[in-house]
Design an enzyme around this catalytic site. Structure first.
Site, short mmCIF file in Angstrom:
data_model
loop_
_atom_site.label_atom_id
_atom_site.label_comp_id
_atom_site.label_asym_id
_atom_site.label_seq_id
_atom_site.Cartn_x
_atom_site.Cartn_y
_atom_site.Cartn_z
N GLY A 33 0.83 -1.21 0.00
CA GLY A 33 0.00 0.00 0.00
C GLY A 33 0.86 1.25 0.00
O GLY A 33 2.08 1.19 0.13
N THR A 35 1.03 3.77 2.21
CA THR A 35 1.66 4.16 3.48
C THR A 35 2.89 3.30 3.73
O THR A 35 3.96 3.80 4.09
CB THR A 35 0.65 4.02 4.64
N LYS A 102 -8.37 -4.86 5.99
CA LYS A 102 -7.30 -4.68 5.02
C LYS A 102 -7.75 -5.28 3.67
O LYS A 102 -8.79 -5.91 3.61
CB LYS A 102 -6.01 -5.39 5.50
N GLY A 103 -6.94 -5.02 2.65
CA GLY A 103 -7.25 -5.63 1.36
C GLY A 103 -7.61 -4.62 0.29
O GLY A 103 -7.99 -5.01 -0.82
N GLU A 111 -0.60 -10.65 3.20
CA GLU A 111 -0.38 -9.74 4.33
C GLU A 111 -0.73 -10.43 5.64
O GLU A 111 0.00 -10.31 6.64
CB GLU A 111 -1.23 -8.47 4.17
C1 5RP Z 1 -3.44 -3.76 0.72
C2 5RP Z 1 -3.74 -3.22 2.07
C3 5RP Z 1 -3.21 -1.87 2.38
O1 5RP Z 1 -2.32 -1.97 3.45
C4 5RP Z 1 -4.37 -0.98 2.72
O2 5RP Z 1 -5.24 -0.94 1.61
C5 5RP Z 1 -3.90 0.45 3.05
O3 5RP Z 1 -3.33 1.04 1.92
P1 5RP Z 1 -2.84 2.54 1.89
O4 5RP Z 1 -1.70 2.65 2.86
O5 5RP Z 1 -2.45 2.78 0.45
O6 5RP Z 1 -4.01 3.42 2.30
O7 5RP Z 1 -4.39 -3.82 2.88
O8 5RP Z 1 -4.10 -4.97 0.50
#
Ligand code: 5RP
Length: 235
Positions: A33, A35, A102-103, A111
């Site tokens: 992701g 972050t 998540k996902g 993950e």
């Molecule tokens: C990917 C995830 C990511 O960690 C979740 O979607 C957060 O993403 P971002 O940091 O881009 O907001 O679970 O499957």
């Protein structure tokens, strides 16, 4: 990456703060992701400066593999190690008990494997991800073996969920995960018991994994902008 957008700035601050907690010699779960991408970049910067030495990364997705390579973080597979010291990963929702959805990047199966194995799982989110109850703002992702998508959607409807097949962006047809499966995003009016729903969904034949992470997170770091200044606090 630009840091002018406030959300990006929060993500960068919190990702960097999580990377600062990693110690030399650690085996590190590398989440997926936007972050976590900042955390992987910050780990690479620490390696480059010599502040951090001898870490190994365990990737949770193809994206994590690419970012780790770009940042010169050596990778290992789960077959080569007997523990993970710390995992850093993002989330789409975090409730007051540190349960997660998540996902959003369709990577929740790998993950969950990596994050659950870590001695310390640090979640990195911006303030907009904190919710009183899971499912308030985000649909629940469920990874499904392709041949089972229709019966799985029917079974989810019987549980009170409204499923929709996730479609690709700039790609015709559905999203295909790193594992070659499909993702069904489900609206539940209320997720009262995340741990129970996590198990119930995974019990449907054809479901590989769903995006509820109940009782897995140890530390949640939240990036916020307070009085115009980016700050990180631990929940
Ligand atoms: C990917 C995830 C990511 O960690 C979740 O979607 C957060 O993403 P971002 O940091 O881009 O907001 O679970 O499957």
């Amino acid at each position: 990456m630009s840091t002018e957008d406030p959300v990006k700035l929060m993500k960068q601050q919190v990702g960097t703060a999580a990377a600062a907690r990693v110690q030399s010699g650690s085996i590190v779960g590398l989440g997926t992701g936007s972050t976590t991408a900042f955390a992987i970049q910050a780990l690479g910067d620490r390696l480059k400066s010599g502040d951090l030495k001898d870490i190994k990364g365990v990737p949770t997705s193809f994206q994590a593999i690419v970012l780790a390579r770009q940042n010169h973080i050596p990778l290992v597979s789960l077959d080569e190690i007997d523990h993970i010291d710390v995992a850093i990963d993002g989330a789409d929702e975090v409730d007051p008990q540190k349960n997660l959805i998540k996902g959003g990047g369709a990577a929740h199966t790998q993950e969950k494997i990596v994050d659950s194995l870590a001695d310390l799982f640090i979640v990195v989110v911006d303030g907009g991800k904190l919710v009183d109850r899971l499912g308030s703002t985000f649909l629940l992702p469920v990874e499904v073996v392709p041949m089972a998508v229709t019966p799985v959607m029917r079974a989810i409807e019987k549980l009170g969920g409204k499923p929709e097949l996730r479609m690709g962006v700039k790609k015709a047809g559905p999203v295909v995960t790193d594992n070659g499966n499909l993702v069904v995003d489900v609206k539940f009016d209320s997720i009262d018991n995340p741990a129970e729903l996590e198990k119930t969904l995974n019990n449907i034949p054809g479901v590989l994994e769903n995006g509820i992470f109940a009782g897995v997170a140890n530390v949640v770091l939240v990036g916020e902008i307070i009085d115009g200044k980016p700050t990180v606090r631990e929940v």
